[in-house]
Design a protein around this motif. Sequence first.
Motif, PDB file in Angstrom:
ATOM      1  N   LYS A  39      83.936 -66.041 -30.135  1.00 35.47           N
ATOM      2  CA  LYS A  39      84.718 -67.230 -30.409  1.00 35.47           C
ATOM      3  C   LYS A  39      85.817 -66.741 -31.345  1.00 35.47           C
ATOM      4  N   ILE A  63      82.415 -66.281 -35.584  1.00 36.52           N
ATOM      5  CA  ILE A  63      83.782 -66.321 -35.067  1.00 36.52           C
ATOM      6  C   ILE A  63      84.538 -65.129 -35.623  1.00 36.52           C
ATOM      7  N   LEU A  81      91.052 -72.446 -31.279  1.00 39.19           N
ATOM      8  CA  LEU A  81      89.826 -71.681 -31.038  1.00 39.19           C
ATOM      9  C   LEU A  81      89.715 -71.342 -29.556  1.00 39.19           C
ATOM     10  N   ASP A  83      86.858 -69.885 -26.971  1.00 37.14           N
ATOM     11  CA  ASP A  83      85.453 -69.537 -26.755  1.00 37.14           C
ATOM     12  C   ASP A  83      85.422 -68.752 -25.452  1.00 37.14           C
ATOM     13  N   GLU A  84      85.355 -67.429 -25.583  1.00 37.76           N
ATOM     14  CA  GLU A  84      85.408 -66.562 -24.408  1.00 37.76           C
ATOM     15  C   GLU A  84      84.202 -66.752 -23.504  1.00 37.76           C
ATOM     16  N   GLU A  85      83.052 -67.070 -24.078  1.00 39.02           N
ATOM     17  CA  GLU A  85      81.840 -67.262 -23.279  1.00 39.02           C
ATOM     18  C   GLU A  85      81.975 -68.461 -22.342  1.00 39.02           C
ATOM     19  N   GLU A  86      82.596 -69.522 -22.835  1.00 36.57           N
ATOM     20  CA  GLU A  86      82.755 -70.748 -22.045  1.00 36.57           C
ATOM     21  C   GLU A  86      84.118 -70.819 -21.352  1.00 36.57           C
ATOM     22  N   TYR A  99      83.758 -79.369 -31.461  1.00 36.51           N
ATOM     23  CA  TYR A  99      83.349 -78.412 -30.433  1.00 36.51           C
ATOM     24  C   TYR A  99      82.258 -77.486 -30.967  1.00 36.51           C
ATOM     25  N   LEU A 100      82.488 -76.922 -32.157  1.00 39.27           N
ATOM     26  CA  LEU A 100      81.494 -76.022 -32.742  1.00 39.27           C
ATOM     27  C   LEU A 100      80.170 -76.738 -32.952  1.00 39.27           C
ATOM     28  N   HIS A 103      78.259 -77.535 -29.701  1.00 36.07           N
ATOM     29  CA  HIS A 103      77.772 -76.349 -29.003  1.00 36.07           C
ATOM     30  C   HIS A 103      76.753 -75.547 -29.821  1.00 36.07           C
TER      31      HIS A 103
END
Length: 130
Positions: A39, A63, A81, A83-86, A99-100, A103
């Motif tokens: 993130k 992060i 922000l 979020d590479e995973e999502e 968001y943080l 999640h």
Amino acid sequence: VRLALIALLNAPLVAAFVSFSSHRHDAGTAPATALSMAKVLYGSQGSRSPLCNWGAYELDVSITMGDLSKNPHPFGQIPCLVDEEEDATCFESGAILSYLYTHADTGDSQKRKAAVLSWISWANASLDPI
């Protein structure tokens, strides 16, 4: 000490983030593995970015800080922000905090989630205009 310093710098918003404090990680919590996707927060100390750093810390969400020249915000503003995973991009401090929080694995009841999200929204709409 870290939270006290942040509280002094952002006193009007402290109440909105008190709910995060019960999720603060223990010293024994293992850090995210190198294989986890990042993130990335694009921001600076002179903005609302430290609120996002604080929220991530309290939620034990790892992060990294991004290179501002690569900031993907549609208007080049901060904070932003990724979020590479999502494969998700989120901007505006209140949206990032929400968001943080949504999640993170908090185990919170729906009642508590509603309260936390309400305080985040209220604080960003009502306090500490920058």
